[in-house]
Design a protein around this motif. Structure first.
Motif, PDB file in Angstrom:
ATOM      1  N   ALA A 140      -3.117   6.975   0.359  1.00 29.35           N
ATOM      2  CA  ALA A 140      -2.511   8.256   0.010  1.00 29.35           C
ATOM      3  C   ALA A 140      -1.702   8.822   1.170  1.00 29.35           C
ATOM      4  O   ALA A 140      -1.811   8.373   2.315  1.00 29.35           O
ATOM      5  CB  ALA A 140      -3.592   9.259  -0.384  1.00 29.35           C
ATOM      6  N   TRP A 141      -0.909   9.806   0.828  1.00 25.94           N
ATOM      7  CA  TRP A 141      -0.199  10.632   1.799  1.00 25.94           C
ATOM      8  C   TRP A 141      -0.696  12.061   1.664  1.00 25.94           C
ATOM      9  O   TRP A 141      -0.766  12.608   0.561  1.00 25.94           O
ATOM     10  CB  TRP A 141       1.302  10.596   1.556  1.00 25.94           C
ATOM     11  CG  TRP A 141       1.940   9.297   1.909  1.00 25.94           C
ATOM     12  CD1 TRP A 141       2.259   8.285   1.064  1.00 25.94           C
ATOM     13  CD2 TRP A 141       2.339   8.875   3.220  1.00 25.94           C
ATOM     14  NE1 TRP A 141       2.819   7.256   1.762  1.00 25.94           N
ATOM     15  CE2 TRP A 141       2.886   7.588   3.083  1.00 25.94           C
ATOM     16  CE3 TRP A 141       2.286   9.460   4.492  1.00 25.94           C
ATOM     17  CZ2 TRP A 141       3.380   6.868   4.176  1.00 25.94           C
ATOM     18  CZ3 TRP A 141       2.780   8.755   5.572  1.00 25.94           C
ATOM     19  CH2 TRP A 141       3.319   7.478   5.407  1.00 25.94           C
ATOM     20  N   TYR A 142      -1.023  12.638   2.789  1.00 25.51           N
ATOM     21  CA  TYR A 142      -1.363  14.047   2.886  1.00 25.51           C
ATOM     22  C   TYR A 142      -0.381  14.694   3.859  1.00 25.51           C
ATOM     23  O   TYR A 142       0.266  14.003   4.648  1.00 25.51           O
ATOM     24  CB  TYR A 142      -2.786  14.244   3.414  1.00 25.51           C
ATOM     25  CG  TYR A 142      -3.881  13.940   2.419  1.00 25.51           C
ATOM     26  CD1 TYR A 142      -4.227  12.636   2.105  1.00 25.51           C
ATOM     27  CD2 TYR A 142      -4.585  14.968   1.800  1.00 25.51           C
ATOM     28  CE1 TYR A 142      -5.232  12.362   1.187  1.00 25.51           C
ATOM     29  CE2 TYR A 142      -5.605  14.710   0.888  1.00 25.51           C
ATOM     30  CZ  TYR A 142      -5.919  13.398   0.593  1.00 25.51           C
ATOM     31  OH  TYR A 142      -6.920  13.141  -0.313  1.00 25.51           O
ATOM     32  N   ARG A 143      -0.287  15.997   3.797  1.00 21.09           N
ATOM     33  CA  ARG A 143       0.544  16.699   4.773  1.00 21.09           C
ATOM     34  C   ARG A 143      -0.163  17.963   5.240  1.00 21.09           C
ATOM     35  O   ARG A 143      -1.029  18.506   4.536  1.00 21.09           O
ATOM     36  CB  ARG A 143       1.917  17.038   4.190  1.00 21.09           C
ATOM     37  CG  ARG A 143       1.911  18.061   3.065  1.00 21.09           C
ATOM     38  CD  ARG A 143       3.314  18.211   2.487  1.00 21.09           C
ATOM     39  NE  ARG A 143       3.374  19.255   1.464  1.00 21.09           N
ATOM     40  CZ  ARG A 143       4.460  19.496   0.729  1.00 21.09           C
ATOM     41  NH1 ARG A 143       5.561  18.760   0.894  1.00 21.09           N
ATOM     42  NH2 ARG A 143       4.441  20.459  -0.168  1.00 21.09           N
ATOM     43  N   GLN A 144       0.248  18.393   6.422  1.00 23.93           N
ATOM     44  CA  GLN A 144      -0.395  19.561   7.016  1.00 23.93           C
ATOM     45  C   GLN A 144       0.591  20.302   7.906  1.00 23.93           C
ATOM     46  O   GLN A 144       1.347  19.689   8.665  1.00 23.93           O
ATOM     47  CB  GLN A 144      -1.615  19.142   7.831  1.00 23.93           C
ATOM     48  CG  GLN A 144      -2.469  20.293   8.319  1.00 23.93           C
ATOM     49  CD  GLN A 144      -3.759  19.801   8.951  1.00 23.93           C
ATOM     50  OE1 GLN A 144      -3.849  18.685   9.439  1.00 23.93           O
ATOM     51  NE2 GLN A 144      -4.788  20.661   8.921  1.00 23.93           N
ATOM     52  N   THR A 145       0.568  21.623   7.793  1.00 26.23           N
ATOM     53  CA  THR A 145       1.326  22.489   8.687  1.00 26.23           C
ATOM     54  C   THR A 145       0.330  23.313   9.492  1.00 26.23           C
ATOM     55  O   THR A 145      -0.814  23.505   9.061  1.00 26.23           O
ATOM     56  CB  THR A 145       2.277  23.409   7.911  1.00 26.23           C
ATOM     57  OG1 THR A 145       1.529  24.128   6.919  1.00 26.23           O
ATOM     58  CG2 THR A 145       3.372  22.602   7.228  1.00 26.23           C
ATOM     59  N   TYR A 152      -3.548   7.897   4.552  1.00 28.83           N
ATOM     60  CA  TYR A 152      -4.997   7.771   4.366  1.00 28.83           C
ATOM     61  C   TYR A 152      -5.287   6.471   3.610  1.00 28.83           C
ATOM     62  O   TYR A 152      -4.513   6.067   2.730  1.00 28.83           O
ATOM     63  CB  TYR A 152      -5.519   8.966   3.561  1.00 28.83           C
ATOM     64  CG  TYR A 152      -6.865   8.719   2.910  1.00 28.83           C
ATOM     65  CD1 TYR A 152      -6.934   8.213   1.616  1.00 28.83           C
ATOM     66  CD2 TYR A 152      -8.041   8.982   3.592  1.00 28.83           C
ATOM     67  CE1 TYR A 152      -8.167   7.972   1.022  1.00 28.83           C
ATOM     68  CE2 TYR A 152      -9.270   8.738   2.995  1.00 28.83           C
ATOM     69  CZ  TYR A 152      -9.327   8.245   1.719  1.00 28.83           C
ATOM     70  OH  TYR A 152     -10.549   7.999   1.133  1.00 28.83           O
ATOM     71  N   ALA A 153      -6.407   5.848   3.960  1.00 34.77           N
ATOM     72  CA  ALA A 153      -6.831   4.657   3.219  1.00 34.77           C
ATOM     73  C   ALA A 153      -8.349   4.594   3.147  1.00 34.77           C
ATOM     74  O   ALA A 153      -9.041   4.923   4.117  1.00 34.77           O
ATOM     75  CB  ALA A 153      -6.293   3.395   3.876  1.00 34.77           C
ATOM     76  N   ASN A 171     -15.074   2.827   4.154  1.00 35.33           N
ATOM     77  CA  ASN A 171     -14.794   3.812   5.193  1.00 35.33           C
ATOM     78  C   ASN A 171     -13.433   4.439   4.958  1.00 35.33           C
ATOM     79  O   ASN A 171     -12.534   3.810   4.390  1.00 35.33           O
ATOM     80  CB  ASN A 171     -14.826   3.163   6.576  1.00 35.33           C
ATOM     81  CG  ASN A 171     -16.197   2.643   6.931  1.00 35.33           C
ATOM     82  OD1 ASN A 171     -17.147   3.415   7.068  1.00 35.33           O
ATOM     83  ND2 ASN A 171     -16.326   1.339   7.072  1.00 35.33           N
ATOM     84  N   ASP A 172     -13.291   5.669   5.449  1.00 41.47           N
ATOM     85  CA  ASP A 172     -12.023   6.388   5.337  1.00 41.47           C
ATOM     86  C   ASP A 172     -11.291   6.364   6.659  1.00 41.47           C
ATOM     87  O   ASP A 172     -11.890   6.594   7.716  1.00 41.47           O
ATOM     88  CB  ASP A 172     -12.268   7.842   4.924  1.00 41.47           C
ATOM     89  CG  ASP A 172     -12.930   7.954   3.565  1.00 41.47           C
ATOM     90  OD1 ASP A 172     -13.784   8.847   3.393  1.00 41.47           O
ATOM     91  OD2 ASP A 172     -12.598   7.153   2.683  1.00 41.47           O
ATOM     92  N   TYR A 173      -9.986   6.101   6.595  1.00 41.01           N
ATOM     93  CA  TYR A 173      -9.173   6.039   7.803  1.00 41.01           C
ATOM     94  C   TYR A 173      -7.935   6.898   7.641  1.00 41.01           C
ATOM     95  O   TYR A 173      -7.407   7.056   6.526  1.00 41.01           O
ATOM     96  CB  TYR A 173      -8.762   4.596   8.105  1.00 41.01           C
ATOM     97  CG  TYR A 173      -9.922   3.717   8.478  1.00 41.01           C
ATOM     98  CD1 TYR A 173     -10.572   2.962   7.499  1.00 41.01           C
ATOM     99  CD2 TYR A 173     -10.382   3.643   9.787  1.00 41.01           C
ATOM    100  CE1 TYR A 173     -11.649   2.154   7.820  1.00 41.01           C
ATOM    101  CE2 TYR A 173     -11.462   2.841  10.122  1.00 41.01           C
ATOM    102  CZ  TYR A 173     -12.092   2.106   9.138  1.00 41.01           C
ATOM    103  OH  TYR A 173     -13.170   1.321   9.466  1.00 41.01           O
ATOM    104  N   TRP A 174      -7.466   7.412   8.775  1.00 41.40           N
ATOM    105  CA  TRP A 174      -6.262   8.236   8.820  1.00 41.40           C
ATOM    106  C   TRP A 174      -5.298   7.705   9.863  1.00 41.40           C
ATOM    107  O   TRP A 174      -5.707   7.198  10.900  1.00 41.40           O
ATOM    108  CB  TRP A 174      -6.622   9.676   9.183  1.00 41.40           C
ATOM    109  CG  TRP A 174      -7.414  10.381   8.133  1.00 41.40           C
ATOM    110  CD1 TRP A 174      -8.775  10.419   8.026  1.00 41.40           C
ATOM    111  CD2 TRP A 174      -6.897  11.135   7.037  1.00 41.40           C
ATOM    112  NE1 TRP A 174      -9.132  11.166   6.924  1.00 41.40           N
ATOM    113  CE2 TRP A 174      -7.996  11.621   6.298  1.00 41.40           C
ATOM    114  CE3 TRP A 174      -5.614  11.466   6.604  1.00 41.40           C
ATOM    115  CZ2 TRP A 174      -7.851  12.403   5.152  1.00 41.40           C
ATOM    116  CZ3 TRP A 174      -5.471  12.246   5.474  1.00 41.40           C
ATOM    117  CH2 TRP A 174      -6.571  12.705   4.756  1.00 41.40           C
TER     118      TRP A 174
END
Length: 121
Positions: free
Chosen positions: A35-40, A96-97, A108-111
């Motif tokens: 996935a793609w996430y975004r953050q400001t 994210y994967a 497991n979760d990775y960023w």
């Protein structure tokens, strides 16, 4: 360990397009969701788009109709095509994967480290 490396961010004018890429490498048995996430600054990280190994996709409400996520399972890579970009799309975009370890058989979760997208008015 697993590494996620993003690329493709940068500066673009409003109305323009940009394509982000993310490659996963390392100790990987299989990858389920990517996935793609975004953050400001000062805001929570939000989902932009996600794609599952079988191909199903989901998009965040703020980007529906303007972005498309695709995936190459053989290359452990996802792409995010973004069109009709707006200044409010400016953010750090994170890959994210969800990865199955071949050693432990545990998910497991990775960023990734993030790539900056800036849309000028």
């Amino acid at each position: 360990q697993v590494q996620l490396v993003e690329s493709g961010g940068g500066l673009v004018q409003a109305g323009g397009s940009l394509t982000l890429s993310c490659v996963a490498s390392g100790s990987i048995s299989t990858i389920n969701a990517m996935a793609w996430y975004r953050q400001t600054p000062g805001k929570q990280r939000e989902l932009v788009a996600e794609v599952y190994r079988a191909g199903s996709r989901n998009y965040g409400d703020s980007v529906k109709g303007r972005v498309s996520i695709s995936r190459d399972n053989a290359k452990n890579t996802i792409y995010l095509q973004m069109n009709s970009l707006k200044p409010e799309d400016s953010a750090a975009y994170y890959c994210y994967a969800r990865v199955l370890s071949p050693l432990t058989m545990i998910w497991n979760d990775y960023w990734g480290q993030g790539t900056q997208v800036t849309v000028s008015a």
